[in-house]
Design a protein around this motif. Structure first.
Motif, PDB file in Angstrom:
ATOM      1  N   UNK A 368     -10.146  -8.625   9.865  1.00  0.00           N
ATOM      2  CA  UNK A 368      -8.299  -8.953  10.641  1.00  0.00           C
ATOM      3  C   UNK A 368      -9.134  -7.788  12.203  1.00  0.00           C
ATOM      4  N   UNK A 369      -9.271  -6.275  12.826  1.00  0.00           N
ATOM      5  CA  UNK A 369      -8.756  -6.689  13.942  1.00  0.00           C
ATOM      6  C   UNK A 369     -10.435  -6.824  14.761  1.00  0.00           C
ATOM      7  N   UNK A 370     -11.608  -6.788  13.877  1.00  0.00           N
ATOM      8  CA  UNK A 370     -12.770  -7.405  14.859  1.00  0.00           C
ATOM      9  C   UNK A 370     -13.195  -8.515  14.628  1.00  0.00           C
ATOM     10  N   UNK A 371     -11.681  -9.785  14.044  1.00  0.00           N
ATOM     11  CA  UNK A 371     -11.966 -11.361  14.731  1.00  0.00           C
ATOM     12  C   UNK A 371     -10.261 -11.827  15.362  1.00  0.00           C
ATOM     13  N   UNK A 372     -10.332 -10.319  16.281  1.00  0.00           N
ATOM     14  CA  UNK A 372      -8.215 -11.259  16.425  1.00  0.00           C
ATOM     15  C   UNK A 372      -7.461 -11.508  15.901  1.00  0.00           C
ATOM     16  N   UNK A 373      -7.778 -11.048  15.386  1.00  0.00           N
ATOM     17  CA  UNK A 373      -5.934 -11.356  14.124  1.00  0.00           C
ATOM     18  C   UNK A 373      -5.423 -10.396  14.782  1.00  0.00           C
ATOM     19  N   UNK A 374      -4.188 -10.828  15.210  1.00  0.00           N
ATOM     20  CA  UNK A 374      -3.247 -10.308  15.461  1.00  0.00           C
ATOM     21  C   UNK A 374      -2.310  -9.247  13.881  1.00  0.00           C
ATOM     22  N   UNK A 375      -2.515  -7.743  13.815  1.00  0.00           N
ATOM     23  CA  UNK A 375      -2.461  -7.639  12.662  1.00  0.00           C
ATOM     24  C   UNK A 375      -0.961  -6.364  12.748  1.00  0.00           C
ATOM     25  N   UNK A 376      -0.123  -6.336  11.964  1.00  0.00           N
ATOM     26  CA  UNK A 376       1.133  -5.323  12.099  1.00  0.00           C
ATOM     27  C   UNK A 376       0.875  -4.642  10.729  1.00  0.00           C
ATOM     28  N   UNK A 377       0.198  -3.113  10.602  1.00  0.00           N
ATOM     29  CA  UNK A 377       0.641  -2.973   9.875  1.00  0.00           C
ATOM     30  C   UNK A 377       1.715  -2.325   9.037  1.00  0.00           C
ATOM     31  N   UNK A 378       1.800  -2.192   7.689  1.00  0.00           N
ATOM     32  CA  UNK A 378       2.776  -1.785   6.235  1.00  0.00           C
ATOM     33  C   UNK A 378       3.590  -0.006   7.429  1.00  0.00           C
ATOM     34  N   UNK A 379       2.857   0.681   7.541  1.00  0.00           N
ATOM     35  CA  UNK A 379       4.105   1.384   8.039  1.00  0.00           C
ATOM     36  C   UNK A 379       4.663   1.066   9.405  1.00  0.00           C
ATOM     37  N   UNK A 380       4.283   0.359  10.486  1.00  0.00           N
ATOM     38  CA  UNK A 380       5.375  -0.239  11.169  1.00  0.00           C
ATOM     39  C   UNK A 380       6.172  -1.812  10.555  1.00  0.00           C
ATOM     40  N   UNK A 381       5.748  -2.166  10.109  1.00  0.00           N
ATOM     41  CA  UNK A 381       5.601  -3.897  10.210  1.00  0.00           C
ATOM     42  C   UNK A 381       7.159  -3.685   8.858  1.00  0.00           C
ATOM     43  N   UNK A 382       6.525  -2.446   7.080  1.00  0.00           N
ATOM     44  CA  UNK A 382       7.941  -2.904   6.854  1.00  0.00           C
ATOM     45  C   UNK A 382       8.612  -1.594   5.912  1.00  0.00           C
ATOM     46  N   UNK A 383       9.094  -0.866   8.005  1.00  0.00           N
ATOM     47  CA  UNK A 383       9.388   0.330   8.509  1.00  0.00           C
ATOM     48  C   UNK A 383      11.304  -0.124   8.379  1.00  0.00           C
ATOM     49  N   UNK A 384      11.614  -1.147   8.150  1.00  0.00           N
ATOM     50  CA  UNK A 384      12.612  -2.129   8.318  1.00  0.00           C
ATOM     51  C   UNK A 384      13.577  -1.638   7.120  1.00  0.00           C
ATOM     52  N   UNK A 385      13.222  -1.340   6.090  1.00  0.00           N
ATOM     53  CA  UNK A 385      13.574  -0.614   4.949  1.00  0.00           C
ATOM     54  C   UNK A 385      14.290   0.681   4.875  1.00  0.00           C
ATOM     55  N   UNK A 386      13.588   1.022   4.647  1.00  0.00           N
ATOM     56  CA  UNK A 386      14.017   2.730   4.872  1.00  0.00           C
ATOM     57  C   UNK A 386      14.667   3.319   6.093  1.00  0.00           C
ATOM     58  N   UNK A 387      14.407   2.349   6.872  1.00  0.00           N
ATOM     59  CA  UNK A 387      15.505   2.455   8.375  1.00  0.00           C
ATOM     60  C   UNK A 387      16.756   2.024   8.375  1.00  0.00           C
ATOM     61  N   UNK A 388      17.000   0.710   8.000  1.00  0.00           N
ATOM     62  CA  UNK A 388      18.829   0.753   7.261  1.00  0.00           C
ATOM     63  C   UNK A 388      18.813   1.485   6.047  1.00  0.00           C
ATOM     64  N   UNK A 389      18.178   1.895   4.732  1.00  0.00           N
ATOM     65  CA  UNK A 389      18.448   3.207   4.368  1.00  0.00           C
ATOM     66  C   UNK A 389      19.178   4.540   4.914  1.00  0.00           C
TER      67      UNK A 389
END
Ligand SMILES: NC(=O)C1=CN([C@@H]2O[C@H](COP(=O)(O)OP(=O)(O)OC[C@H]3O[C@@H](n4cnc5c(N)ncnc54)[C@H](OP(=O)(O)O)[C@@H]3O)[C@@H](O)[C@H]2O)C=CC1
Ligand SMILES: O=C(O)CCC(=O)C(=O)O
Length: 457
Positions: A368-389
């Motif tokens: 993904x990174x080498x082909x210029x795909x915008x990539x949102x890694x889990x630690x950041x992209x799915x942090x909304x669950x624990x943040x709301x916890x």
């Protein structure tokens, strides 16, 4: 990303390489854990080059060893009065930033390696939220599929009868993950109360509203993921409107990612469970999906009984061959390998963002990174669950409830600031646009500085 863990050169690379080699020797059988550690270690080379104090304090050797791993037998009676036995775990990895925090997973694949990788990732994810929560994870090799409601209750009670002595609102606060939702949290909470004779609402999050649960926690991981992707898209002058989206899974994270993506005008055409995937060219009907998965707890294949244009394919990996502009893996770890990544890319994917934990392996991330795909890694992209916890914990300790819109707005703002923090950390260290490096660095630095401040232990 090239792996400096292969040919070490600088003092920082030699240090990181040495610690990783020791890990490989000691934990050679814990493949998921080593995978999670390797991804972070690769990202940290530029940080260690600029901050030799982290080498002096031997931060890496310390941060990869959990504070403690609690492992226990869970014995319960099935509906035929047979005695059943499972193994339960709680990995309390790091509480430098705040009380241990992280979900519980009930799935037959659960083992120490999977628990450790999840708890390790949770340290950095929780640090990224900017809220005072440390990293933990737990669960059991229990398979909830096909179990009656009474069996689920008895299992949860037996699990909590062991776990209760190790948790508390200021000690360790579990929540849900795969196989653990509002129903299970309710049974776990009931048993904790029974044993401790106290309504300590803040001991678990993901409770249903009415006895201490926060509004939006159910939706939070999926909504948060889509808020994060919205930021990635805005930064590139794009939006969700009319984009074709594929989402894997059909559990808590997937369902609410689909809901918010549809709300933003996207067309979600596919989702899956562990048996197979459905493709609906007219866009997924979320009411039908929720009825199947949240009410009936049935298999995804039954979706085609309600939608004549939809199709079902047995086996879940094929979902990545469906052409889409945005792919949101929301099922489980390692569901996208190098081949799946190359298929997505050749079919024109523009954005991949991880709702699940570590759904892409290292080869896929590099594609993904080498082909210029915008990539949102889990630690950041799915942090909304624990943040709301953490927002649920705040409401519990101040003995109040916030409205849906209040919590949703806070979640939205947290996801925006996580995105900015990752983006800024990446560019500060010369990796413009690389959110993998950005999230690992931003999550790590706060914890490492805390470890130095709090002294050697
Ligand atoms: N819940 C939360 O708040 C958060 C969850 N996550 C992560 O998101 C992912 C999904 O969790 P969540 O939605 O809560 O869990 P659920 O149990 O609600 O749903 C999991 C979904 O993934 C599917 N699935 C599970 N294992 C596999 C597998 N081996 N292969 C293919 N599909 C599989 C399940 O299918 P089936 O029904 O057939 O088992 C189900 O559709 C996990 O990686 C979790 O760690 C991350 C952050 C927070
Ligand atoms: O809400 C929580 O504490 C747990 C969330 C979780 O398990 C995760 O972020 O992976």
């Amino acid at each position: 990303m090239t792996s400096p863990l292969v040919k070490a050169k600088s003092e920082a690379e030699i240090y990181i390489n040495t610690v990783f080699e020791q890990m490989k020797k000691k934990y050679y059988h814990q493949t998921e854990f080593l995978q999670a550690v390797e991804e972070i270690f690769i990202s940290l080379v530029p940080v260690f080059e600029q901050h030799p104090e982290y080498i002096k304090h031997n931060i890496l050797s310390r941060i990869v060893e959990p504070d403690r791993i609690i492992s226990f037998r869970v014995t319960w009676l099935d509906d035929q009065n047979n005695v059943q036995v499972n193994r339960g775990y709680r990995v309390q990895f790091n509480n430098v930033v705040g009380p241990y925090k992280g979900g519980l997973r009930f799935h037959p694949s659960v083992n120490e390696s999977i628990m450790k990788f999840l708890a390790f990732e949770q340290i950095f994810k929780n640090s990224l939220t900017g809220l005072p929560i440390g990293g933990a994870k737990g669960g059991a090799d229990f398979d909830p599929k096909g179990k009656s409601d009474e069996e689920i209750m008895r299992f949860c009670q037996a699990f909590m009868t062991e776990l209760y002595r190790y948790i508390g609102p200021d000690v360790d606060v579990p929540a849900g993950d795969i196989g653990v939702g509002g129903r299970e949290i309710g049974y776990l909470f009931g048993q904790y109360k029974r044993i401790c004779a106290a309504h300590e609402a803040g001991v678990l999050t993901g409770k249903k509203p009415g006895y201490g649960g926060s509004l939006v926690r159910t939706e939070a991981t999926g909504y948060g993921l889509v808020y994060f992707v919205e930021e990635m898209l805005h930064d590139h002058k794009q939006s969700f409107l009319d984009k074709t989206v594929v989402v894997s899974g059909s559990g808590n994270v997937a369902i609410y990612a689909i809901e918010k993506a549809q709300h933003f005008g996207a067309k979600v055409v596919a989702c899956s469970d562990s048996s197979g995937y459905i493709y609906d060219p007219d866009g997924i009907d979320l009411n039908i999906l929720k009825e199947i998965k949240e009410v009936k707890r049935d298999r995804i294949r039954t979706y085609i009984d309600y939608r004549p244009n939809a199709s079902y394919t047995e086996g879940c990996s094929g979902i990545w061959s469906i052409p889409c502009e945005i792919a949101l893996p929301c099922a489980t770890q390692n569901e996208i390998d190098g081949d799946a990544a190359r298929t997505l890319i050749s079919n024109g994917v523009k954005v991949v963002a991880e709702g699940a934990n570590m759904p892409s392996n290292l080869e896929a991330i590099n594609e993904f990174l080498n082909n210029g795909i915008l990539f949102g890694p889990a630690k950041a992209a799915n942090a909304g669950g624990v943040a709301t916890s953490a927002l649920e914990m705040a409401q519990n300790s101040s003995r109040t409830y916030w409205s849906f819109s209040e919590v949703d707005e806070k979640l939205h703002n947290i996801m925006k600031s996580i995105y900015l923090e990752c983006k800024n950390a990446a560019s500060t260290y010369g990796f413009e646009g690389n959110l993998v490096v950005g999230s690992n660095i931003a999550g790590f630095v706060k914890v490492a500085n805390g470890m130095i401040s709090e002294g050697v232990y």
